[in-house]
Every structure is written in C-alpha cells, then in structure tokens.
Design a protein around this motif. Structure first.
Motif, mmCIF file in Angstrom:
data_model
loop_
_atom_site.group_PDB
_atom_site.id
_atom_site.type_symbol
_atom_site.label_atom_id
_atom_site.label_comp_id
_atom_site.label_asym_id
_atom_site.label_seq_id
_atom_site.Cartn_x
_atom_site.Cartn_y
_atom_site.Cartn_z
ATOM 1 N N THR A 286 -30.543 -18.530 -2.033
ATOM 2 C CA THR A 286 -30.671 -19.400 -0.863
ATOM 3 C C THR A 286 -31.550 -18.712 0.166
ATOM 4 O O THR A 286 -31.356 -17.531 0.470
ATOM 5 N N VAL A 292 -37.087 -22.617 11.443
ATOM 6 C CA VAL A 292 -37.735 -23.292 10.310
ATOM 7 C C VAL A 292 -39.216 -23.544 10.587
ATOM 8 O O VAL A 292 -40.014 -23.683 9.652
ATOM 9 N N LEU A 307 -40.676 -25.369 6.172
ATOM 10 C CA LEU A 307 -39.311 -25.459 5.671
ATOM 11 C C LEU A 307 -38.564 -26.590 6.385
ATOM 12 O O LEU A 307 -38.776 -26.847 7.586
ATOM 13 N N GLN A 308 -37.695 -27.268 5.634
ATOM 14 C CA GLN A 308 -36.991 -28.425 6.197
ATOM 15 C C GLN A 308 -35.655 -28.045 6.830
ATOM 16 O O GLN A 308 -35.137 -28.790 7.661
ATOM 17 N N THR A 312 -32.114 -23.174 2.652
ATOM 18 C CA THR A 312 -32.808 -23.965 1.629
ATOM 19 C C THR A 312 -32.580 -23.315 0.282
ATOM 20 O O THR A 312 -32.870 -22.125 0.106
ATOM 21 N N GLN A 316 -34.457 -25.599 -5.348
ATOM 22 C CA GLN A 316 -35.088 -26.831 -4.866
ATOM 23 C C GLN A 316 -36.591 -26.632 -4.685
ATOM 24 O O GLN A 316 -37.396 -27.482 -5.074
#
Length: 368
Positions: A286, A292, A307-308, A312, A316
C-alpha cells in the motif's frame, strides 16, 4: 718584605746557562724527535704515558719514530698527538700543526699558491681582450654588410607606368558615375535535393491524403492524445526499469511510505522535487502519502495523473498499467493490420494494370 711576584723565573731564563725543562716541539728536527726528547726529560716510560693518555703504546712509539703509516685514521691520529703532547707538557696546537705538515692528508687536493691564478689571468688578459674585440668587430661588420647589400636605389612606382583608360565621351580626370545593376538572389543554403515522394503512396499506406487539410485535421482529432512522458529529474529508487510499470515522481518535497501486507515497510523516504520511485511487479503493498497532490503517477512511461488517495493499493496501480499496455498493443496491432490490408489492396489493383501492358517481342539478331 716584598711578596714574590714570580718575576724571578724570568730572570733565570735570561741567564746563559738556563735550559727549559720542557723544550718546544718546534725546536726538534721532526715531531717524533721532539716527542721523544720531551719524554726522556720527563723520566717516564711509554707504558706510563700510554696509561695516562689512554693511547696504545705502539701508537706512541710510531709517533716518536715518525712512522705515521701505523696510525689509524686521521681523526684518531690527531687526537693521539694532542693527548701525547698534553701529557708531556707541550703545546698541543703546535704539535697538531706540525703533524699535519709532516703527514699531509691525501684526500685534500693541493691548492695553488695565493696569487698564481690572478697572475695567470693577468698574463692572458691581453689575448682574451683581443679575441673579444675581434668577435665584436666581426659581428658588427657582418650586420653592416647585410644591410648595405640589401639596400636598393628608389624606383618609380609601377602604377605610374599604367596608362589611364577612358572611353569615348568621357572627360579624363573627372569622376565618372557608376551605376549598379539589380542585385542577384542569395545562393541557396544547401544543395541537397528534396526527398522524392511517390504520389499517392502515403495515401495508399495510411488512408490519409496529405494534400487535404480536412483529412489531416480529422486524423489528428481521431488519434489518441499523447501523454506526457516520464522525465527523470532526480534520484530514482525502487526496482529497475525493466521490472516496473509504475513510477511515482515527486513534484515537491514530500514523504512516501510503502507498506507490505504484513506491516513491513518496503520503502520509506522523503523525496525531493524530481525524485522518483519505481514500483515492483507482483508485490502486495500500500502506498501511503500525506499530500496526494505532491506525486505524479506514470504508467508504462506515460503520465497517468496524480495519486487519487492518501492510501493507494499498489496492485491497483499495476493493474492500470497492465490494462493500458494491452490497450496500446491492441491499437498498434489494429493499425498495422489496416496498413497491411491497404497495401495488399493496392498491390491487387496494380496487378491487372501490369498484365494489360502489351509486351513487344525483341527480334533475334542472326549473323550473315
């Protein structure tokens, strides 16, 4: 009663029958004779003097017999002379000086008497001066000769002998008007000919007419946009380039922590602006960031946006990179198939035209 000042001894010395108990070392014929006479007058034997001076008796005997070849090196010999003279009551310095005169040091080169070198210089100085003056006169004379031989009488200019040219109707001596023609064009920058492109070939291969602005605009609108490529601007950490599809690059100084599923820390560092981290493949971890907006994501070398979220999953990001790679591969394969189909179609259209061209037979040439 007057005190004895010791002057009585001087009165005895001036008497004709006075004889000094210890004679001077300079009165004897040689140094050895003086040492032997002084020892005889002292009434002591060589053994006693050897014990007093700490000098072996054979060296004392050699000094008295002037046999200096038996003595050791010169430094010790001078010390023996000094000690022997002191034990006998003689002047040590005079004894050493006489030893040096009678036994000169062979290692010291002989020096010419003072004034001999100066006399030699005075004797040869007229010749040396004459030779120097002759050399100076020769050099000056040679330079003067060279200058005189190169001198020439002044001659009239060659331009004065050229006749003045003038045309009919022109007045000699007056300024004439000069008219310039039109300027010539500048020479080309290069002489390499332009690349020849077969008309219609690009249209057949790509399906886009390069001479049609509408077709070029439509093709540009239909093409997928080219994303910003990854540009290393600092240190790169993590996996090597051939073992990673995801890269996180810091836009400003920020912390990046990557934790494994079991809680272990895979990577933790404060990255400076431009530093990047390559994510490994097939690792369950992770990505944890505080800001972000401080990191850009690059998938397969192309920009994939920021980055969202602060947390994260790395799986993914790897999944997005693999999906994008498959999509790009499919698009490239489709374009290659389309180009190949168009090429085959163009070749099929050219074959009937080539077959329809009549072939003229060439008459055979026979010899007569």
């Amino acid at each position: 009663m007057a005190l004895d000042t010791g002057r009585g001894s001087e009165e005895y010395r001036v008497h004709s029958d006075w004889k000094d108990v210890t004679p001077s070392v300079t009165d004897a014929a040689t140094l050895g004779d003086g040492l032997r006479v002084a020892r005889d007058q002292s009434g002591r034997s060589l053994a006693e003097l050897a014990s007093i001076t700490r000098v072996p008796a054979r060296y004392l005997t050699a000094l008295e017999q002037n046999d200096f070849s038996v003595l050791p090196n010169r430094v010790f010999s001078i010390g023996y002379v000094r000690a022997y003279a002191s034990a006998l009551g003689l002047d040590e310095q005079l004894a050493v000086e006489r030893f040096k005169r009678e036994s000169p040091d062979p290692s010291v080169p002989l020096q010419p008497p003072v004034g001999v070198a100066f006399e030699e210089v005075k004797r040869y100085s007229p010749r040396l001066i004459a030779v120097g003056v002759a050399l100076i006169v020769a050099v000056v004379g040679w330079n003067v000769f060279q200058r005189v031989s190169l001198m020439r009488a002044p001659q009239p200019s060659d331009l004065a002998a050229v006749p003045e040219s003038w045309t009919l109707g022109a007045v000699p001596g007056q300024e004439q008007v000069i008219r310039l023609a039109a300027p010539h064009p500048a020479p080309p920058d290069q002489t390499i000919p332009a690349l020849y492109i077969t008309p219609g070939l690009e249209t057949e291969l790509t399906g886009i007419d390069p001479t049609s602005p509408e077709a070029l605009a439509a093709a540009a609108a239909a093409a997928a946009p080219v994303q910003k490529a990854f540009n290393p601007r600092g240190a790169i950490y993590g996996s090597p380039a051939n073992a990673s599809q995801v890269v996180l690059q810091a836009k400003k100084s920020a912390y990046l922590i990557v934790r494994m599923a079991d809680g272990r820390v895979l990577f933790a560092r404060q990255l400076a602006a431009g530093d990047a981290w390559r994510a490994p493949l097939g690792v369950s971890a992770t990505v944890d960031v505080q800001d972000v907006t401080a990191f850009d994501v690059y998938l397969n070398g192309e920009h994939g946006g920021p980055l969202q979220a602060q947390l994260t999953p790395l799986a993914q990001l790897n999944s997005r990179a693999q999906t994008q790679a498959r999509t790009n591969a499919a698009e490239v394969a489709a374009r290659a198939a389309a180009v190949q189909a168009q090429a085959q179609q163009a070749q099929a259209q050219l074959q009937p035209a080539v077959a329809a061209v009549p072939v003229t037979p060439t008459p055979a040439v026979t010899g007569g």
